[in-house]
Write a protein that holds these residues in place. Structure first.
Motif: not given
Length: 497
Positions: A112-113, A328-329, A333-340, A469-474
């Motif tokens: 996605p995205g 969060s994103y 089967s997972g839940v993610s969080r991204t830090w900058l 969060q979605a863009a940072a995860f990518t």
């Protein structure tokens, strides 16, 4: 009898790029101030009341540029981030569903995205090894991914570590001379060992006629050893742009990338990267598939061990569903969080400053630390370091007391940077992103506490990538998505703000 003090090498001298303009205003705000003053002066010649009607709206527009966060964002940028999030929520762009039951044509599980328009090709390098090439049509860029098995820093002499760091610096300096290179990223991914590889290696080798005690010991090792171990993967993604003004076939660009791969791998081996090899299209697809669905990691390892491959293709490497929230994103089967990264370590650090951040963390399903590099060509590097040097000298001679002491430290760092650049060192802009994946939303609070402890030990300052969060995860995946290449406002205009 004499003793010699042990000298531990330290590293540092990184500096945040200086923003042009007066103080926090930036270049555009500075021009606005001077233009407003001139306009107010001319209007005041006609009427003082009319001048007040000019200066008050102008002050209202310029004031948000003077209030900035720790990472340099002004109020306009924060407002634009919230407006963009509200627009995505209103259009339903924060949710994603794929597969046969979705409304997307083809029924594939495409990523996605920012990854939705990327296509995958494959070529072969000079040693006839397959390597995947990710084509980003929107920016017309091509990405190759290299996989490494670093030697690690345990039981290594400080002199050897210093040699590795110097070789890594030379490799980064070489990137600034790579034709058409847009950026690079180093992704270190850690996860608890699932035990699949160990089981595939040990269990088939247990003989039926072996003593029962020996069989029991080997099976117990296979069962218990993974709980105290972890797996680590290191990826390096290099993103190249197509030559401007030239229409070249994709096959020609892939051939040119195949020629460059051996030289790039040779530099990595000298920097302590261990065995390095390009990733095939299937391996890149598997990496993305596991990132979106961590529960599939064991099945992918089993299929690779039993059949030599998984058959996963890029078009099926995405999640079945994903939901982005403010903090969060959620994906399969997972839940993610991204830090900058907002602030790099101040002063000097030692080579093990990031060790705790890079190691596997208990209670997390997967963790990725992505270092993003933006090489600067030698001509631009010379202009930047000289401009910083003049600005630091001006600040050091225009203040008093503590301000002057801090400015003197800035001047010393600018002088050292200019001397190293003149000696052949490269200038690189860098940032860091940390993505933590857990099993449920309730575990994110513990993961956030873990990251806070790790960033304190690493002397970093991180902030959650809220509302993106979605863009940072990518961007933290090893697929060559460079954040500065996917912004609505051009990079030059953002620097002016």
């Amino acid at each position: 009898m004499s003793t010699e003090a042990v000298v531990h090498p330290t590293y540092g001298n990184w500096r945040r790029p200086r923003r042009p303009g007066l103080g926090p205003l930036g270049l555009i705000g500075t021009f606005g101030v001077f233009a407003g003053l001139v306009l107010t002066l001319f209007v005041s010649l006609v009427s003082l009341v009319a001048a007040l009607f000019v200066i008050f709206p102008l002050s209202f527009l310029i004031a948000p540029l003077m209030v900035r966060t720790q990472d340099g964002r002004n109020l306009y940028q924060l407002l634009a981030l919230r407006i963009g999030w509200l627009r995505r929520r209103a259009k339903g762009a924060h949710t994603y569903v794929s597969g046969p039951l979705s409304q997307r044509p083809g029924g594939r599980f495409s990523p996605p995205g920012l990854l939705s328009r990327i296509t995958m090709s494959e070529g072969r390098d000079a040693y006839d090894r397959p390597f995947g090439v990710l084509h980003h049509p929107g920016r017309n860029t091509y990405t190759i991914v290299l996989g490494c098995e670093p030697d690690g820093g345990s039981l290594v002499d400080p002199d050897q570590t210093d040699v590795w760091v110097a070789a890594w610096g030379q490799w980064l300096a070489r990137l600034s001379q790579e034709p058409q290179l847009r950026g690079a990223s180093v992704v270190i991914e850690t996860a608890p060992d699932s035990g699949t590889r160990l089981a595939n290696e040990v269990l088939p080798r247990i003989r039926e006629d072996a003593p029962a005690a020996a069989q029991a010991v080997m099976r117990e090792v296979v069962e218990r050893y993974p709980s105290a171990s972890s797996e680590m993967h290191t990826y390096i993604a290099l993103t190249y742009g197509a030559p401007q003004g030239q229409r070249r076939e994709q096959s020609e660009i892939i051939t040119e990338l195949a020629i460059r791969i051996p030289g790039l791998l040779g530099g990595l081996v000298g920097a302590g990267a261990g065995s390095a090899a390009p990733l095939s299209a299937e391996q890149i697809a598997e990496t993305v598939r596991v990132a979106y669905d961590p529960a599939a990691a064991g099945d992918i390892l089993s299929a690779r061990a039993q059949h030599g491959g998984t058959g996963v293709v890029w078009e099926d490497s995405g999640p079945a569903s994903a939901v982005e929230t403010v903090s969060s994103y959620q994906h399969d089967s997972g839940v993610s969080r991204t830090w900058l990264l907002t602030l790099a370590p101040r002063g000097t650090v030692r080579s093990n400053v990031l060790r705790g951040l890079l190691e596997a963390s208990p209670g997390t399903r997967r963790k990725r630390v992505a270092l993003l590099y933006r090489p600067i060509d030698p001509a631009t590097s010379a202009r930047i370091v000289e401009a910083d040097r003049r600005a630091a000298q001006f600040m050091a001679t225009s203040g008093k007391g503590m301000v002057q002491a801090r400015a003197a430290s800035e001047m010393h760092a600018a002088e050292q940077t200019a001397a190293e650049e003149a000696a052949g060192a490269g200038l690189v802009e860098f940032s860091l992103m940390v993505t933590v994946t857990v099993d449920s939303q309730e575990q994110l609070a513990d993961a956030a506490g873990t990251v806070r402890n790790l960033q304190a030990a690493a002397r970093l300052s991180l902030r959650p990538a809220d509302r993106m969060q979605a863009a940072a995860f990518t961007c933290a995946l090893p697929v060559g998505v460079l954040p500065w290449e996917h912004t609505l406002i051009p990079q030059a205009l953002q620097e002016a703000l």
